[in-house]
Write a protein that holds these residues in place. Structure first.
Motif, PDB file in Angstrom:
ATOM      1  N   THR A  62       0.855  -0.441   0.166  1.00 55.28           N
ATOM      2  CA  THR A  62      -0.031  -0.052  -0.384  1.00 55.28           C
ATOM      3  C   THR A  62       0.579   1.172   0.091  1.00 55.28           C
ATOM      4  OG1 THR A  62      -0.331  -0.002   2.513  1.00 55.28           O
ATOM      5  CG2 THR A  62      -1.968  -0.507   1.584  1.00 55.28           C
ATOM      6  N   ASP A  63       0.581   2.173  -0.312  1.00 54.26           N
ATOM      7  CA  ASP A  63       0.950   3.396  -0.401  1.00 54.26           C
ATOM      8  C   ASP A  63       1.079   4.227   1.068  1.00 54.26           C
ATOM      9  OD1 ASP A  63       2.645   5.466  -1.209  1.00 54.26           O
ATOM     10  OD2 ASP A  63       0.727   7.033  -2.298  1.00 54.26           O
ATOM     11  N   ILE A  64       2.816   4.196   1.328  1.00 54.03           N
ATOM     12  CA  ILE A  64       3.197   4.969   2.229  1.00 54.03           C
ATOM     13  C   ILE A  64       4.473   4.913   2.496  1.00 54.03           C
ATOM     14  CG2 ILE A  64       1.453   2.912   4.510  1.00 54.03           C
ATOM     15  CD1 ILE A  64       4.449   1.473   4.646  1.00 54.03           C
ATOM     16  N   THR A  65       4.597   6.263   3.685  1.00 58.05           N
ATOM     17  CA  THR A  65       5.086   7.237   3.820  1.00 58.05           C
ATOM     18  C   THR A  65       7.073   5.999   4.065  1.00 58.05           C
ATOM     19  OG1 THR A  65       5.522   7.838   5.957  1.00 58.05           O
ATOM     20  CG2 THR A  65       4.140   8.956   5.087  1.00 58.05           C
ATOM     21  N   THR A  66       7.781   6.808   3.789  1.00 57.10           N
ATOM     22  CA  THR A  66       9.333   6.328   3.925  1.00 57.10           C
ATOM     23  C   THR A  66       9.227   5.732   5.461  1.00 57.10           C
ATOM     24  OG1 THR A  66      10.254   7.547   2.296  1.00 57.10           O
ATOM     25  CG2 THR A  66      11.764   6.258   3.794  1.00 57.10           C
ATOM     26  N   ASP A  67       8.505   7.433   6.588  1.00 60.06           N
ATOM     27  CA  ASP A  67       9.063   6.795   7.785  1.00 60.06           C
ATOM     28  C   ASP A  67       7.823   5.924   8.045  1.00 60.06           C
ATOM     29  OD1 ASP A  67      10.634   9.194   7.537  1.00 60.06           O
ATOM     30  OD2 ASP A  67       9.106  10.348   8.917  1.00 60.06           O
ATOM     31  N   GLU A  68       7.276   5.469   7.526  1.00 66.36           N
ATOM     32  CA  GLU A  68       5.908   4.105   7.997  1.00 66.36           C
ATOM     33  C   GLU A  68       6.205   3.111   7.671  1.00 66.36           C
ATOM     34  OE1 GLU A  68       1.131   6.831   7.631  1.00 66.36           O
ATOM     35  OE2 GLU A  68       2.072   6.347   5.953  1.00 66.36           O
ATOM     36  N   ALA A  69       6.435   2.623   6.653  1.00 66.04           N
ATOM     37  CA  ALA A  69       8.003   1.589   6.253  1.00 66.04           C
ATOM     38  C   ALA A  69       8.834   1.451   7.345  1.00 66.04           C
ATOM     39  CB  ALA A  69       8.376   1.807   4.452  1.00 66.04           C
ATOM     40  N   LEU A  70       9.735   1.878   7.191  1.00 64.58           N
ATOM     41  CA  LEU A  70      10.261   1.931   8.088  1.00 64.58           C
ATOM     42  C   LEU A  70      10.224   1.921   9.309  1.00 64.58           C
ATOM     43  CD1 LEU A  70      13.203   5.019   7.121  1.00 64.58           C
ATOM     44  CD2 LEU A  70      13.303   2.041   6.143  1.00 64.58           C
ATOM     45  N   SER A  71       9.452   2.712   9.738  1.00 58.98           N
ATOM     46  CA  SER A  71       8.458   1.911  10.989  1.00 58.98           C
ATOM     47  C   SER A  71       8.146   0.114  10.949  1.00 58.98           C
ATOM     48  CB  SER A  71       7.269   2.591  11.478  1.00 58.98           C
ATOM     49  OG  SER A  71       7.611   2.389  13.068  1.00 58.98           O
ATOM     50  N   HIS A  72       7.801  -0.151  10.013  1.00 52.62           N
ATOM     51  CA  HIS A  72       7.098  -1.312   9.573  1.00 52.62           C
ATOM     52  C   HIS A  72       8.242  -2.219   9.672  1.00 52.62           C
ATOM     53  CE1 HIS A  72       4.579  -4.714   8.825  1.00 52.62           C
ATOM     54  NE2 HIS A  72       5.427  -4.661   7.568  1.00 52.62           N
ATOM     55  N   ILE A  73       9.827  -2.091   8.941  1.00 55.56           N
ATOM     56  CA  ILE A  73      10.600  -2.704   8.649  1.00 55.56           C
ATOM     57  C   ILE A  73      10.815  -2.989  10.040  1.00 55.56           C
ATOM     58  CG2 ILE A  73      13.091  -2.595   8.056  1.00 55.56           C
ATOM     59  CD1 ILE A  73      12.313  -1.285   5.181  1.00 55.56           C
ATOM     60  N   ALA A  74      11.391  -1.894  11.045  1.00 56.39           N
ATOM     61  CA  ALA A  74      11.699  -2.016  11.928  1.00 56.39           C
ATOM     62  C   ALA A  74      11.512  -3.117  13.121  1.00 56.39           C
ATOM     63  CB  ALA A  74      12.169  -0.653  12.960  1.00 56.39           C
ATOM     64  N   SER A  75       9.768  -2.850  13.227  1.00 55.57           N
ATOM     65  CA  SER A  75       8.761  -4.567  13.956  1.00 55.57           C
ATOM     66  C   SER A  75       9.553  -5.259  13.599  1.00 55.57           C
ATOM     67  CB  SER A  75       7.880  -4.381  13.980  1.00 55.57           C
ATOM     68  OG  SER A  75       7.617  -4.738  12.238  1.00 55.57           O
TER      69      SER A  75
END
Length: 100
Positions: A12-25
């Motif tokens: 889905t279309d998300i911001t880079t900050d949101e994406a990095l937060s997901h990866i960090a999980s």
């Protein structure tokens, strides 16, 4: 200096900050602490960009930091990547973390 480019496309279309937060999980706390420390002390610098939902992160590592990162990610990279793919993401590393 070692350079790594990571390209990923979330489902889905998300911001880079949101994406990095997901990866960090999917990363253990010691890896997250290391990344934060290296950003603060100059062991790594990153630039980010997004084009049509595909995020690109270019990281420049000092040789010492890259070596430490490879060691930290030895048992993490494959499972984190598999988890993201399972979530519907595409992701690629150039070079792969183990090859930094």
């Amino acid at each position: 200096m070692v350079q790594q480019t990571v390209t990923f496309t979330p489902p889905t279309d998300i911001t880079t900050d949101e994406a990095l937060s997901h990866i960090a999980s999917y990363l253990p706390s010691n890896v997250l602490s290391f990344l934060s420390e290296q950003t603060t002390n100059g062991g790594r610098t990153t630039t980010t960009s997004v084009d049509s939902g595909t995020h690109t992160i270019v990281t420049n590592w000092t040789d010492e930091s890259a070596s430490q990162y490879v060691t930290l990610m030895t048992d993490v990279s494959a499972s984190a990547k598999a988890s993201l793919i399972s979530d519907g993401w595409t992701i690629s590393f150039t070079p792969e973390t183990a090859d930094l």
